[in-house]
Design an enzyme around this catalytic site. Structure first.
Site, mmCIF file in Angstrom:
data_model
loop_
_atom_site.group_PDB
_atom_site.id
_atom_site.type_symbol
_atom_site.label_atom_id
_atom_site.label_comp_id
_atom_site.label_asym_id
_atom_site.label_seq_id
_atom_site.Cartn_x
_atom_site.Cartn_y
_atom_site.Cartn_z
ATOM 1 N N ARG A 1 0.784 -1.344 0.000
ATOM 2 C CA ARG A 1 0.070 0.040 0.088
ATOM 3 C C ARG A 1 0.883 1.318 0.100
ATOM 4 O O ARG A 1 0.692 2.235 0.494
ATOM 5 C CB ARG A 1 -1.057 -0.055 1.235
ATOM 6 C CG ARG A 1 -1.733 -1.195 1.211
ATOM 7 C CD ARG A 1 -2.843 -1.045 -0.201
ATOM 8 N NE ARG A 1 -3.645 -2.326 0.195
ATOM 9 C CZ ARG A 1 -3.401 -3.559 -0.558
ATOM 10 N NH1 ARG A 1 -2.343 -3.647 -1.232
ATOM 11 N NH2 ARG A 1 -4.196 -4.651 -0.535
ATOM 12 N N SER B 1 -11.397 -0.420 2.794
ATOM 13 C CA SER B 1 -10.871 -0.604 3.903
ATOM 14 C C SER B 1 -10.129 0.590 4.723
ATOM 15 O O SER B 1 -9.438 1.366 4.129
ATOM 16 C CB SER B 1 -9.617 -1.797 3.660
ATOM 17 O OG SER B 1 -10.206 -2.999 3.236
ATOM 18 N N GLU C 1 -5.290 3.292 6.132
ATOM 19 C CA GLU C 1 -5.076 3.232 4.544
ATOM 20 C C GLU C 1 -5.726 4.383 3.935
ATOM 21 O O GLU C 1 -5.392 4.884 2.919
ATOM 22 C CB GLU C 1 -5.829 1.907 4.101
ATOM 23 C CG GLU C 1 -5.523 1.480 2.723
ATOM 24 C CD GLU C 1 -5.943 0.275 2.338
ATOM 25 O OE1 GLU C 1 -6.953 0.326 1.415
ATOM 26 O OE2 GLU C 1 -5.280 -0.536 3.013
#
Length: 291
Positions: free
Chosen positions: A161, A212, A283
């Site tokens: 990520r 998420s 995130e």
């Protein structure tokens, strides 16, 4: 292009919450965007917005310019060398379907990413065991002078990520050339249907959410930790930890403020840290001023 002042972001982000941006730019195409960037002050704060997932603007707003790429940077085509050229505003699921239709394998996971290719590149988005940068041949960047620059994966530091240029730069993603292995179109389409059905069954897609909220810690899952901490269904100011998937925060009815959502995020982090000694890393991006 279309320019607007004091644009409310609640209608542009999937959480349906948040403050305003001082200026909003809706370019017509890549050339239009390059021209706009060339005319901006070099110190103007910029925010790139695709489908508005993975983003929250605080209630005090963002004192800068938001550039909306979806519907503008929309080119998607096969190239003579067998790669797929895709611009930053194309929705990831659209690319998944395009690749499957043209007999490529490996792009199916993109159907589960609720954002654009620009955002996927910027955070090395992935799911179901794949990440987008596995398939990147090269990218087209735009700098603040409106100039295009081609770069390869070797120019970037890539991780879970995470994606960042190895040398500091003001460049933004404009497009990419992706290479996928040859496959069976029918098998790829079936795999997309399977992944979408799994997503519908396991995620609260019927309610405003941003996907998420936290990255998965090494060797574990954020959702498992949040559920084990007893936080499923926890509500704060209208924002709620989803009962369906604990790593999602939902905003039923769009009544929660950005402040309430951010406070709930902080509460989750504190509880998980206290109970398990694990620091959950966001995130989602949170930008702007607090009221």
């Amino acid at each position: 292009m279309e320019l607007r002042a004091s644009e409310p972001m609640a209608k542009h982000v999937t959480w349906r919450a948040g403050g305003r941006v001082a200026k909003a730019c809706f370019p017509h195409d890549l050339e239009d965007l390059a021209h706009f960037l060339a005319g901006l002050r070099c110190d103007e704060p910029l925010l790139m917005v695709g489908l508005g997932s993975n983003l929250l603007i605080r209630d005090g707003g963002f004192d800068g310019t938001a550039i909306f790429t979806h519907g503008a940077l929309k080119a998607l085509r096969l190239t003579a060398d067998g790669s797929i050229y895709v611009e930053a505003g194309v929705a990831a699921p659209k690319l998944a379907r395009f690749a499957a239709t043209h007999g490529f394998a490996g792009a199916e996971f993109l159907a589960g990413i609720p954002g654009t290719i620009g955002g996927a590149l910027a955070m090395n988005a992935g799911c179901y065991g794949s990440e987008i940068w596995q398939f990147v041949d090269r990218v087209c960047m735009l700098n603040r002078k409106g100039e295009t620059i081609e770069r390869t994966p070797a120019d970037f530091a890539l991780g879970y990520r995470h994606c960042g240029l190895k040398q500091a730069s003001d460049e933004i993603f404009a497009a990419a050339w992706l290479r996928f292995p040859a496959g069976d179109a029918a098998v790829a389409r079936a795999r997309i249907r399977e992944l979408l059905a799994r997503r519908v069954a396991t995620q609260p897609l019927q309610l405003p959410n941003a996907g998420s909220v936290f990255r998965n810690p090494p060797g574990d899952h954020a959702a498992r930790l949040i559920e084990a901490a007893g936080l499923k269904g926890l509500e704060l100011g209208g924002a709620r930890v989803s009962e369906k998937h604990a790593n999602f925060i939902v905003n039923p009815g769009g009544v929660a403020s950005a402040s309430a959502i951010e406070s709930l995020i902080g509460r989750i982090q504190a509880e998980v840290q206290e109970k398990f000694g694990v620091t959950l890393v966001r995130e989602v991006r949170i930008l702007g001023a607090r009221c």
